[in-house]
Design a protein around this motif. Structure first.
Motif, PDB file in Angstrom:
ATOM      1  N   SER A  17      41.051  64.007-120.384  1.00 24.12           N
ATOM      2  CA  SER A  17      41.061  65.403-121.287  1.00 24.12           C
ATOM      3  C   SER A  17      41.644  65.163-122.576  1.00 24.12           C
ATOM      4  CB  SER A  17      42.472  66.096-120.395  1.00 24.12           C
ATOM      5  OG  SER A  17      43.722  65.159-120.497  1.00 24.12           O
ATOM      6  N   PRO A  24      31.228  65.871-119.396  1.00 23.05           N
ATOM      7  CA  PRO A  24      31.785  66.754-118.240  1.00 23.05           C
ATOM      8  C   PRO A  24      32.055  65.571-117.123  1.00 23.05           C
ATOM      9  CG  PRO A  24      29.273  67.127-118.594  1.00 23.05           C
ATOM     10  CD  PRO A  24      29.672  66.204-119.470  1.00 23.05           C
ATOM     11  N   ASP A  68      35.057  68.660-113.447  1.00 20.81           N
ATOM     12  CA  ASP A  68      34.160  69.948-113.695  1.00 20.81           C
ATOM     13  C   ASP A  68      33.465  70.114-112.346  1.00 20.81           C
ATOM     14  OD1 ASP A  68      34.846  70.234-116.246  1.00 20.81           O
ATOM     15  OD2 ASP A  68      33.955  68.594-116.797  1.00 20.81           O
ATOM     16  N   ILE A  95      36.729  73.948-110.128  1.00 20.66           N
ATOM     17  CA  ILE A  95      35.843  72.935-109.733  1.00 20.66           C
ATOM     18  C   ILE A  95      34.865  73.348-108.856  1.00 20.66           C
ATOM     19  CG2 ILE A  95      35.717  70.617-108.519  1.00 20.66           C
ATOM     20  CD1 ILE A  95      38.586  69.954-109.056  1.00 20.66           C
ATOM     21  N   GLU A  96      33.507  73.028-109.179  1.00 18.51           N
ATOM     22  CA  GLU A  96      32.526  73.417-108.606  1.00 18.51           C
ATOM     23  C   GLU A  96      32.102  72.227-107.799  1.00 18.51           C
ATOM     24  OE1 GLU A  96      31.248  76.489-108.221  1.00 18.51           O
ATOM     25  OE2 GLU A  96      32.344  77.208-109.893  1.00 18.51           O
ATOM     26  N   LEU A 138      27.122  72.788-112.960  1.00 18.73           N
ATOM     27  CA  LEU A 138      27.797  72.558-114.173  1.00 18.73           C
ATOM     28  C   LEU A 138      27.872  73.985-114.860  1.00 18.73           C
ATOM     29  CD1 LEU A 138      29.256  70.701-115.876  1.00 18.73           C
ATOM     30  CD2 LEU A 138      27.100  70.202-117.129  1.00 18.73           C
ATOM     31  N   HIS A 141      30.199  76.283-113.720  1.00 23.04           N
ATOM     32  CA  HIS A 141      31.470  75.859-114.029  1.00 23.04           C
ATOM     33  C   HIS A 141      31.903  76.446-115.726  1.00 23.04           C
ATOM     34  CE1 HIS A 141      35.123  73.395-114.554  1.00 23.04           C
ATOM     35  NE2 HIS A 141      34.676  73.000-115.547  1.00 23.04           N
ATOM     36  N   THR A 142      30.772  76.054-116.369  1.00 20.10           N
ATOM     37  CA  THR A 142      30.882  76.096-117.760  1.00 20.10           C
ATOM     38  C   THR A 142      31.154  77.935-118.303  1.00 20.10           C
ATOM     39  OG1 THR A 142      29.533  74.570-118.237  1.00 20.10           O
ATOM     40  CG2 THR A 142      30.159  75.878-120.084  1.00 20.10           C
ATOM     41  N   SER A 145      34.300  78.795-116.963  1.00 25.25           N
ATOM     42  CA  SER A 145      35.684  78.508-117.592  1.00 25.25           C
ATOM     43  C   SER A 145      35.561  79.223-119.061  1.00 25.25           C
ATOM     44  CB  SER A 145      35.793  77.045-117.951  1.00 25.25           C
ATOM     45  OG  SER A 145      34.719  76.647-118.647  1.00 25.25           O
TER      46      SER A 145
END
Ligand SMILES: Nc1ncnc2c1ncn2[C@@H]1O[C@H](COP(=O)(O)OP(=O)(O)OP(=O)(O)O)[C@@H](O)[C@H]1O
Ligand SMILES: [Mg+2]
Length: 432
Positions: A17, A24, A68, A95-96, A138, A141-142, A145
């Motif tokens: 982080s 990712p 992610d 989380i995917e 992904l 997820h993006t 978020s």
């Protein structure tokens, strides 16, 4: 499996982080070494890859790193892939998860979908298929978020706007209160300044003070003192508003207060050229209102009545005691009448009805409907603030009184203010 966790170098030296514009993070969960390694090889260039050989390790990794996307085999010894999915979503719903299936029943697949698995891939899979699945995960997820981030941002903005609006309202109320102080103190100051001029003139002309001069000086100084006291009371009252402390509770003898008021009016510049008649209250009655407020209400109404026309006219003030409650059903707002503070009015007798009447031009309905709005004025620029009647209404509301107005073009204007009152032991009420 002996080594259940294998972190890439970067992830082992610093928490993911904290990495600047991080890659990712992909979590691979499989209890077989072979598929785990081949998946790592496929994705290691584009992702920080975390490897877990069983469910509990996967959950621990997800708790420590900002995962992610996860790929999990469904069939594993110990914690099943379905359970891993469920727990990962519990750790972070963002989380995917891509599920890898071999011989699963449709029931298992349905369960995976219900738990919001992003996709499932059949074993054996080719590289293109798994890449495409992870890529879709992904992207999702993006997007999610970003959406979440924007929603949070929007919420924060909305809260900030709300705070700002409240702050503005407080500032505006304060501004109105400050303006009200100036408005109300202006009257007494005008009187003080007029009297001081008079005194200066008299003193500059006198060689020495005769007994008559002395009496004159004493009388004028008394008025000045009274006006200064008034100013102090007014500022004290508004300061208490600013501190939000509520009630002021001084009852006055109405006869005496009206005597003071008559003196004030007589020397008021707006009274020149007009006739002023005061019918004092002869019953022994006191207001349940602060005396300064009582005078302020009437003075504002009287000054307005003088100012409504430059042509000489008459302003009449009278007061009387009501020993019964008002029949509120008879007060209907019309084009020519308004009744204010119905909601907070304490209609418990005795009541004191104070009437201020003028035979000036009267008001058109459009004007009458707006006169209590702050800043509403029909006077020339810089002549009036439009706060006078708003202050009157505020003071009367604080006293739990009510206001009735009747006005029509050509018929003059009558304001009647109803104050909650008290009967005093007789012989104590009249003066002036
Ligand atoms: N007796 C009256 N006759 C006719 N119009 C009136 C009378 N009293 C009030 N008004 C109208 O109501 C308006 C608002 O009065 P208010 O006392 O609130 O402000 P203002 O007198 O204009 O300004 P300020 O009080 O600062 O001198 C006045 O401009 C006037 O148009
Ligand atoms: Mg006014």
């Amino acid at each position: 499996m002996s080594n259940s966790t294998m972190l890439p170098d970067a992830a082992s030296t610093a928490p993911v982080s904290e990495l600047p514009r991080r890659k990712p993070v992909l979590l691979i969960v499989d209890d077989e070494e072979g598929p785990r390694q081949s998946l790592q090889i496929i994705f290691k260039d584009d992702f920080e890859v975390l490897l877990a050989a069983d469910g509990p390790t996967a959950i621990a990794l997800a708790q420590q790193h900002p995962v992610d996307v996860a790929i999990t085999d469904i069939r594993m010894a110990g914690m099943s892939g379905i359970e891993v999915l469920e727990r990962l979503k519990y750790v972070n719903p963002g989380i995917e998860v891509v599920m890898i299936t071999a011989y699963e029943t449709t029931e298992t697949l349905r369960q995976a979908l219900r738990l919001q698995a992003c996709d499932y891939i059949n074993k054996p899979f080719d590289v293109a298929t798994i890449r495409a699945a992870v890529q879709r995960a992904l992207q999702r997820h993006t997007l999610e978020s970003e959406l979440r981030h924007n929603t949070e941002h929007l919420e924060a903005l909305r809260a900030e706007l709300q705070n700002q609006r409240i702050a503005e309202q407080i500032a505006q109320t304060r501004g109105e209160i400050y303006a009200s102080i100036i408005h109300d103190i202006n009257g007494p100051l005008t009187v003080i300044s007029g009297f001081l001029q008079m005194l200066n003139q008299r003193l500059s002309q006198a060689q020495r003070l005769e007994a008559g001069d002395l009496e004159f000086l004493r009388d004028r100084l008394r008025v000045i003192t009274r006006q200064v006291t008034n100013c102090i009371e007014i500022s004290r009252r508004y300061l208490s508003y600013l501190r939000q402390s509520g009630e002021s509770a001084m009852s006055g003898q109405v006869g005496h207060l009206l005597g003071d008021l008559a003196q004030l009016v007589r020397v008021h510049p707006t009274a020149q050229r007009h006739e002023f008649v005061l019918h004092n209250v002869h019953e022994p009655v006191g207001g349940r209102t602060n005396g300064t407020d009582f005078i302020q209400v009437l003075l504002n109404l009287i000054v307005n009545a003088f100012q409504c026309s430059p042509h000489p006219h008459t302003v009449e003030v009278r007061g009387h005691l009501l020993e019964r409650p008002l029949d509120l059903t008879q007060f209907k707002d019309t084009a020519h009448t308004r009744f204010l503070n119905m909601e907070s009015f304490d209609n418990t007798p005795p009541l004191l009805a104070m009437q201020v009447r003028d035979n000036g031009p009267g008001m058109a309905p459009e004007t009458l409907s707006r006169i209590f709005d702050p800043w509403f004025t029909t006077k020339e620029r810089h002549q009036g603030t439009g706060l006078g009647l708003n202050i009157v209404q505020r003071l009367v509301r604080a006293a739990r009184g009510a206001i009735h107005v009747h006005s029509a073009p050509g018929q003059g204007t009558t304001f009647t203010v109803y104050f909650p009152a008290v009967l005093l032991p007789s012989g104590n009420g009249t003066a002036g």
